[in-house]
Motif scaffolding. Structure first.
Motif, mmCIF file in Angstrom:
data_model
loop_
_atom_site.group_PDB
_atom_site.id
_atom_site.type_symbol
_atom_site.label_atom_id
_atom_site.label_comp_id
_atom_site.label_asym_id
_atom_site.label_seq_id
_atom_site.Cartn_x
_atom_site.Cartn_y
_atom_site.Cartn_z
ATOM 1 N N ARG A 13 10.676 3.440 -11.603
ATOM 2 C CA ARG A 13 9.355 3.626 -11.819
ATOM 3 C C ARG A 13 8.463 4.081 -10.915
ATOM 4 N NH1 ARG A 13 7.058 -1.771 -12.069
ATOM 5 N NH2 ARG A 13 5.420 -0.635 -12.990
ATOM 6 N N HIS A 14 8.808 4.286 -9.532
ATOM 7 C CA HIS A 14 7.618 4.963 -8.698
ATOM 8 C C HIS A 14 8.248 6.210 -7.911
ATOM 9 C CE1 HIS A 14 4.958 1.600 -9.402
ATOM 10 N NE2 HIS A 14 5.966 0.698 -9.125
ATOM 11 N N ASP A 29 5.668 8.684 -6.242
ATOM 12 C CA ASP A 29 4.395 8.057 -6.462
ATOM 13 C C ASP A 29 3.871 7.924 -4.765
ATOM 14 O OD1 ASP A 29 1.967 6.701 -6.493
ATOM 15 O OD2 ASP A 29 2.763 5.063 -7.700
ATOM 16 N N TYR A 33 2.074 4.331 -3.804
ATOM 17 C CA TYR A 33 3.119 3.262 -3.953
ATOM 18 C C TYR A 33 3.873 3.405 -2.476
ATOM 19 C CZ TYR A 33 7.087 0.295 -5.078
ATOM 20 O OH TYR A 33 8.009 -0.485 -5.080
#
Length: 176
Positions: free
Chosen positions: A92-93, A96, A99
């Motif tokens: 998901r990250h 990022d 994050y």
């Protein structure tokens, strides 16, 4: 990499393609439980053999040391079978930066809290050395781990930033 090299060169690895991560995650869902069962079976087998070998190891510290080394090596090898697995947060990250910055700050903060804890009698001493694995800082690079850790009182140890960043608690007593 030697710690005397500039940590500014410890950049983040390139962002992996989403399709590759999705395939790895799908494989991880199937493969990781298999590795867990295999790991438990190996540990169980070593414990059973160890109970019978206890009689022999009572007379031979060399055999005991060799047995423990073999067990450690085997368990590490089985654990590495899952090194390519991808977790849901990684899927998901990926890419990022915020994050991963939060993740690094949390990990270094946790180790700082452990290392700065007061020494209690009849309890293990607080850890003075730690390693932050690549999985924690993948999106920001090892330089960010070094930056956060140095600000919290850690020193860098000889490390390979492509795998982990090793740290030493600067306030720890120096021993010969």
């Amino acid at each position: 990499m030697d710690v005397h090299e500039k940590t500014a060169t410890w950049t983040a690895p390139p962002v992996r393609p989403q399709w590759q991560l999705a395939l790895r995650f799908a494989g991880s869902v199937v493969w990781f439980p298999v590795v867990c069962v295999l790991w438990a079976a190996v540990v169980g087998a070593f414990l059973v053999v160890g109970m019978f070998a206890e009689v022999i190891t009572a007379f031979s510290s060399r055999l005991e040391r060799g047995y423990l080394d073999a067990m450690g090596w085997t368990v590490d090898r089985v654990g590495r079978l899952a090194s390519w697995c991808v977790s849901w947060p990684e899927l998901r990250h990926e890419g990022d930066v915020e994050y991963y910055k939060a993740r690094v700050e949390k990990a270094v903060g946790k180790w700082t809290a452990r290392a700065s804890a007061p020494i209690e009698p009849k309890k293990p001493k607080p850890p003075v050395e730690c390693a932050i694995p690549l999985r924690v800082y993948r999106g920001v690079g090892g330089w960010y781990v070094a930056e956060v850790a140095l600000a919290q009182g850690w020193e860098l140890r000889p490390t390979d930033e492509r795998e982990e960043v090793r740290l030493w608690w600067a306030a720890a007593p120096k021993t010969g």
